[in-house]
Enzyme design. Structure first.
Site, PDB file in Angstrom:
ATOM      1  N   SER A  51       0.810  -1.217   0.000  1.00 40.22           N
ATOM      2  CA  SER A  51       0.000   0.000   0.000  1.00 40.22           C
ATOM      3  C   SER A  51       0.846   1.271   0.000  1.00 40.22           C
ATOM      4  O   SER A  51       1.601   1.522  -0.924  1.00 40.22           O
ATOM      5  CB  SER A  51      -0.963  -0.045   1.187  1.00 40.22           C
ATOM      6  OG  SER A  51      -1.876   1.011   1.151  1.00 40.22           O
ATOM      7  N   GLU A 360     -12.284   6.246   7.037  1.00 37.29           N
ATOM      8  CA  GLU A 360     -11.288   6.712   7.988  1.00 37.29           C
ATOM      9  C   GLU A 360     -10.808   8.080   7.513  1.00 37.29           C
ATOM     10  O   GLU A 360     -10.901   8.405   6.324  1.00 37.29           O
ATOM     11  CB  GLU A 360     -10.116   5.730   8.055  1.00 37.29           C
ATOM     12  CG  GLU A 360     -10.489   4.381   8.642  1.00 37.29           C
ATOM     13  CD  GLU A 360      -9.301   3.439   8.695  1.00 37.29           C
ATOM     14  OE1 GLU A 360      -8.872   3.122   9.810  1.00 37.29           O
ATOM     15  OE2 GLU A 360      -8.813   3.024   7.634  1.00 37.29           O
ATOM     16  N   ASN A 362      -7.992   8.961   6.904  1.00 37.84           N
ATOM     17  CA  ASN A 362      -6.931   8.787   5.903  1.00 37.84           C
ATOM     18  C   ASN A 362      -7.458   8.574   4.484  1.00 37.84           C
ATOM     19  O   ASN A 362      -6.679   8.465   3.541  1.00 37.84           O
ATOM     20  CB  ASN A 362      -5.992   7.637   6.296  1.00 37.84           C
ATOM     21  CG  ASN A 362      -6.686   6.280   6.333  1.00 37.84           C
ATOM     22  OD1 ASN A 362      -7.701   6.057   5.678  1.00 37.84           O
ATOM     23  ND2 ASN A 362      -6.137   5.351   7.108  1.00 37.84           N
ATOM     24  N   ALA A 487      -3.425   3.194  23.247  1.00 36.66           N
ATOM     25  CA  ALA A 487      -2.168   2.450  23.129  1.00 36.66           C
ATOM     26  C   ALA A 487      -1.939   2.031  21.687  1.00 36.66           C
ATOM     27  O   ALA A 487      -2.865   1.614  20.988  1.00 36.66           O
ATOM     28  CB  ALA A 487      -2.203   1.221  24.029  1.00 36.66           C
ATOM     29  N   THR A 490       1.486  -1.685  17.924  1.00 34.51           N
ATOM     30  CA  THR A 490       2.730  -2.266  17.418  1.00 34.51           C
ATOM     31  C   THR A 490       3.990  -1.837  18.165  1.00 34.51           C
ATOM     32  O   THR A 490       5.014  -2.488  18.059  1.00 34.51           O
ATOM     33  CB  THR A 490       2.915  -1.901  15.929  1.00 34.51           C
ATOM     34  OG1 THR A 490       2.841  -0.474  15.802  1.00 34.51           O
ATOM     35  CG2 THR A 490       1.845  -2.549  15.072  1.00 34.51           C
TER      36      THR A 490
END
Length: 518
Positions: A51, A360, A362, A487, A490
């Site tokens: 992506s 979203e 984005n 949180a 990753t």
């Protein structure tokens, strides 16, 4: 099977440096074949892409039989297969996950333009041959196109589609035919007759060129950043993620942007879309996923009311959605629900509505029409008036134009522009529907992110004890204040988001919440 590398299958599948991906690609081929066998020979997709990531990365994701993301229970199976420490363990897992069947597994393959993609696709084919799977290689293709094809194949009764796979021209013909049927009267004097699209030098360049040729009589689509041969240019100073993050145009367009002209950027595999423009004072204005969502649902709401259909219509947002967009939707009387971050959560919630919209910030999102809605549109339970019939036809066209499998930058581009023309909105009018609240996103390094547990779609903390109450007390001091702590999934950081009525206030609130976390 793997050496010193731990894989984890998430929403985006496996994603890492291309040089570390072989085991994940091979095991994904096995998983795709096993999933197809479990579903009695339904076609499964495997897409090789990373992506919006840098060119040295790559990834592999499996597309389930409905054209959507892989069923959650299979995410763990993929992770187990990829991390098998030995061939014996790998073979043991295959036996565990195998569904006895006489049906041959069927898989379709696609990949983006990264230099590592063809090599990884060849490895995938070796694996599928070993699994005695039938497969079709679609070559260079966008991620949403492969999702769309999987859905079409498994819904189709055409023998040629099932055996040979539909030609990719089906995608182009379906989208552009639906686009041409949406309010043709607008095509005589459209408000938006031209759009310039930054293709991120990615795999979406050629498909957009094809679409541009098919719609040229009603919409001029000018393409920039289309160089897929120079791999180092992929997502480099361009693409939806760059524009959204930097709040500025792609580098190739710097100084060349014309005031009030609508521009758009897609990402490397064409599943994200962001619009933008500059005003007469050359101030940059971003039109992100929230703005796309509100425009689409606003017009669909008008059509639903005109149609006389008793459809439930709603928007799904995450905590990151700008508060001004939520307030705007509430003022329109449109139901808004919140989910945790992640497309799989948004997609699932959108399916609860007859017409569900999710994007979203984005720029990744779509509009889902339920089976019930599609059936009612095809066969109304009443005799519609001419006005109702026209609205019903428009809704049907949108259900075809908008990719029902996954967020698709190309279909979203056409759908959004058709809505702007129907509403007579240019870029400025669209931008002015509501003013985004100033906001700031920050990261705070912590020793243990697992103690930060949230509820209410990640908008409120339940742990550590007392922290949420302190955040609430801070937020109450700011006009239109809002903040949450989440949180990271990753890394050992927590993300702090804050918004308020002024930039100074948003920055200050964010800084003070960060101090609370520390």
């Amino acid at each position: 099977m793997t050496k010193n590398k731990k894989y984890s299958y998430g929403t985006a599948g496996f994603r890492t440096k291309a040089s570390d991906l072989e085991a994940a690609v091979y095991s994904s081929g096995v998983a795709a074949a096993l999933r197809s066998m479990e579903l009695k020979g339904k076609t499964i997709g495997v897409m090789i892409t990373a992506s919006h990531n840098p060119v040295e990365d790559n990834g592999v994701k499996i597309i389930d039989a409905d054209g959507g993301m892989l069923a959650m229970e299979w995410e763990d199976k993929c992770t187990q297969l990829a991390n098998a420490p030995s061939k014996a363990e790998f073979d043991f897992l295959i036996k565990q996950f195998l569904t006895p069947t006489t049906c041959q597994p069927k898989v379709i393959i696609g990949y983006d333009t990264r230099p590592s993609s063809p090599r990884l696709a060849e490895l995938l084919k070796v694996c599928l041959d070993e699994m005695s799977a039938s497969y079709i290689d679609y070559g260079y293709i966008t991620t949403p196109q492969l999702h769309w094809l999987v859905r079409l194949i498994n819904k189709s009764t055409a023998a040629s589609f099932l055996e040979e796979g539909p030609p990719i021209t089906e995608y182009y013909d379906t989208l552009t035919s639906a686009f041409s049927k949406i309010d043709p009267s607008m095509q005589d004097s459209p408000t938006v007759s031209r759009v310039v699209v930054d293709c991120a030098n990615g795999v979406g360049s050629q498909p957009l060129k094809t679409v541009a040729g098919l719609v040229k009589d009603s919409l001029s689509i000018e393409l920039v950043n289309t160089d897929v041969r120079a791999s180092e240019l992929l997502n480099n100073g361009c693409g939806a993620d760059f524009v959204k993050t930097k709040q500025s145009p792609p580098l190739a367009l710097e100084g060349k942007i014309k005031p009030n002209q609508l521009y758009a950027s897609i990402d490397g595999d064409a599943d994200r879309l962001i619009f933008y423009y500059i005003n007469q004072n050359r101030k940059f204005h971003l039109l992100d996923g929230d703005k796309i969502s509100t425009a689409l649902v606003g017009y669909l709401n008008i059509l639903v009311k005109k149609s006389g259909m008793p459809f439930s219509l709603g928007v799904v947002q995450t905590a990151y959605a700008n508060g001004a967009s939520t307030e705007y939707l509430q003022d329109l009387g449109i139901t808004t629900v919140f989910t945790p971050t992640g497309v799989k959560h948004l997609h699932k919630a959108a399916k609860e509505f007859d017409i569900g919209v999710y994007f979203e910030a984005n720029g990744h999102g779509t509009v889902l029409f339920s089976d019930k809605a599609l059936a009612n549109l095809a066969h109304p339970f009443f005799t519609p008036s001419p006005v109702q019939a026209a609205a019903i036809e428009q809704l049907q066209s949108y259900s075809v134009l908008i990719n029902q499998a996954i967020g698709d930058a190309i279909s979203d581009l056409l759908a959004t522009i058709s809505v702007l023309n129907a509403l007579h909105w240019d870029a400025s009018a669209w931008s002015n529907t509501y003013k985004d609240l100033p906001n700031k996103l920050a990261k705070v390094k912590v020793s243990d992110r697992t103690i930060y547990k949230s509820t209410d779609a990640e908008r409120r903390l339940v742990s550590p004890d007392g922290l949420q109450e302190k955040i609430d007390a801070l937020v109450a001091k700011y006009e239109k204040g809002r903040s949450f702590v989440r949180a990271s999934g990753t890394e050992d950081v927590v993300r702090v988001y804050a918004e308020a009525s002024t930039k100074q206030a948003a920055d200050e609130l964010c800084e003070k919440v960060c101090q609370l976390v520390l």
